[in-house]
Design a protein around this motif. Sequence first.
Motif, PDB file in Angstrom:
ATOM      1  N   HIS A 117     110.993  45.756 127.080  1.00  0.00           N
ATOM      2  CA  HIS A 117     111.215  45.135 125.762  1.00  0.00           C
ATOM      3  C   HIS A 117     109.889  44.611 125.219  1.00  0.00           C
ATOM      4  O   HIS A 117     109.068  44.103 125.988  1.00  0.00           O
ATOM      5  N   ALA A 119     109.245  41.968 123.906  1.00  0.00           N
ATOM      6  CA  ALA A 119     109.070  40.533 124.192  1.00  0.00           C
ATOM      7  C   ALA A 119     108.678  40.278 125.646  1.00  0.00           C
ATOM      8  O   ALA A 119     108.480  39.134 126.036  1.00  0.00           O
ATOM      9  N   GLN A 165     116.772  33.554 129.374  1.00  0.00           N
ATOM     10  CA  GLN A 165     116.820  32.403 128.475  1.00  0.00           C
ATOM     11  C   GLN A 165     116.532  32.732 127.024  1.00  0.00           C
ATOM     12  O   GLN A 165     117.035  32.044 126.131  1.00  0.00           O
ATOM     13  N   ALA A 166     115.724  33.756 126.763  1.00  0.00           N
ATOM     14  CA  ALA A 166     115.521  34.151 125.367  1.00  0.00           C
ATOM     15  C   ALA A 166     116.612  35.132 124.949  1.00  0.00           C
ATOM     16  O   ALA A 166     116.657  35.563 123.815  1.00  0.00           O
ATOM     17  N   ARG A 167     117.464  35.482 125.896  1.00  0.00           N
ATOM     18  CA  ARG A 167     118.563  36.432 125.715  1.00  0.00           C
ATOM     19  C   ARG A 167     118.106  37.770 125.140  1.00  0.00           C
ATOM     20  O   ARG A 167     118.418  38.117 124.000  1.00  0.00           O
ATOM     21  N   ILE A 168     117.367  38.494 125.952  1.00  0.00           N
ATOM     22  CA  ILE A 168     117.012  39.875 125.617  1.00  0.00           C
ATOM     23  C   ILE A 168     118.250  40.718 125.907  1.00  0.00           C
ATOM     24  O   ILE A 168     118.776  40.670 127.010  1.00  0.00           O
ATOM     25  N   PRO A 169     118.754  41.440 124.914  1.00  0.00           N
ATOM     26  CA  PRO A 169     120.052  42.103 125.116  1.00  0.00           C
ATOM     27  C   PRO A 169     119.982  43.351 125.994  1.00  0.00           C
ATOM     28  O   PRO A 169     118.996  44.080 125.962  1.00  0.00           O
ATOM     29  N   THR A 171     121.029  46.418 125.795  1.00  0.00           N
ATOM     30  CA  THR A 171     121.566  47.467 124.939  1.00  0.00           C
ATOM     31  C   THR A 171     120.525  48.570 124.801  1.00  0.00           C
ATOM     32  O   THR A 171     119.337  48.340 124.991  1.00  0.00           O
ATOM     33  N   ARG A 176     117.367  54.169 114.776  1.00  0.00           N
ATOM     34  CA  ARG A 176     116.389  53.623 113.847  1.00  0.00           C
ATOM     35  C   ARG A 176     115.247  52.941 114.607  1.00  0.00           C
ATOM     36  O   ARG A 176     114.083  53.031 114.245  1.00  0.00           O
ATOM     37  N   ARG A 181     110.895  51.670 120.229  1.00  0.00           N
ATOM     38  CA  ARG A 181     111.286  51.128 121.525  1.00  0.00           C
ATOM     39  C   ARG A 181     111.114  52.090 122.689  1.00  0.00           C
ATOM     40  O   ARG A 181     110.936  51.652 123.821  1.00  0.00           O
TER      41      ARG A 181
END
Lengths: 383, 122
Positions: A117, A119, A165-169, A171, A176, A181
Amino acid sequence: MSADEARAAAERAARASYGKLVALLAAPAGDVALAEDALAGAFEEALRRWPATGVPANPEGWLLTVARNRRRDVWKSAAARTCAPLTEDSAHIDPLADHDPYAIGDKRLELLFVCAHPAIDETARTPLMLQTVLGFEAAEIARAYAVPPATMAQRLVRAKKRIKQARIPFTVPDRRSMPDRLPPVLEAVYGCAAIASSPAGEAQYLAVTLAVLLGNEAEAWGLAALTTLTLARHRTGFVPLDAQNPSDWDAALIDEGEAYLRRADPSGPPGRFQLEAAIQAVHCDRRRTGHTDWAALDTLYAALLIVAPSLGARVAAAAVRGRIDGPEAGLAALPTDAESFQPYWATRADLLARAGRDATAAYHRAADLTDDPSVAAFLRSRA
Amino acid sequence: MRYTLLFHYQEGSVETLGEEVIAEGKRAMTSYAATLHAAGVLIGGEVLHSSELTTTVRVTEGVAHVQDGPYADTKEQLGGTIIIDVPDLDAAIDWARRAPQAQWGTVEIRPGASHLVEGVWT
């Protein structure tokens, strides 16, 4: 069944399913560290029980059930009750209760996108994949990166904390976002291949899984082809490509790699991994034709230098130029800003030697710059 | 999940930017806020006055030290915040990307750890 057999069976199950099980266990609450702990517990239990009971018919399902129970125990434990409130989602989720682990292998794909990710710190992405998807120990990863184990462990812990804790999903990005990514995911898997270059081919397995799960991403097939063709020529100890005997290469893997490359059907111009795979395929083709098609390599490197003009590609392209137009032309084509780059010195030494000039200093410089003792020994023997 | 978007940018004034640029920025912020509201993700927000007007207070050994000027004297200053409630970081990134401030500064996304409801941390 002996303890050794049980261990071998557990290790096989681990190799095949580790990433899938971590992904399944971590996805609901985004807690990779808890998933890994639960899974480690399940593997320990397998090693204790399987020698007596035999390997279950569905080892993956067995490990998942045991790990799930362990994870639930953590959520219910007094420590969890007193240290942190059960969050709304951790209290009631158990989406794994009734599912068939074979039916949803896709979670592994989601875990790859979590690991790479944007992030997540770029330097943590490949280590995170090696650990959470391929099951390497933090200490082994630290060795491969030549950093202290505590440093690597800290880097991994920080990344996992961020995911949670930052809630990276968990998915897979939609079409798009895919162009933004996917490249870091491919880069990180490629990094796994560079580090985990064992004959077991864990990273090749990961690259192929990624391509299969994504279906139609040309660059993912390119990476699958590249890692497969590289694995086909894998050996212990260093032998330069020219001196390798093609009959030592793995013919089945070469066929497999070529098939993946044909699956890569780009809608636009071919990307970096497809071109690098095609370059590998040309080298592997010496097995069939008995010679190397330098003109084909020249064309492929010209394309690669447009798409991804890395220092490595520029040096390799100069080596090809040397084969076609003679060593002096190759020397002239070498990049000039590569004084600390090992392949530059190895290639320069080879071109100097072919030109009948003194290559001693260049061979020594190349030997000094490598970490691999067998490469250094080979270069010094040439000097 | 709540995230606070913190907007950091180089401060400008009517004199340095011109009235038209300021008005354009305000229009963009109005539209952004309306979009957040319509999507049902907006919790709150505030645009701050320039750091020329800021005051900092620190208490050492019981004595309050009051000073003019910002906490950190950097070129880019905190200029405002918006709090949103969205499912995950990807959704927060998507909203941050659409913030007008992303065009002229940096948007920082911080997950919220705890917030107040009727004077109680939850």
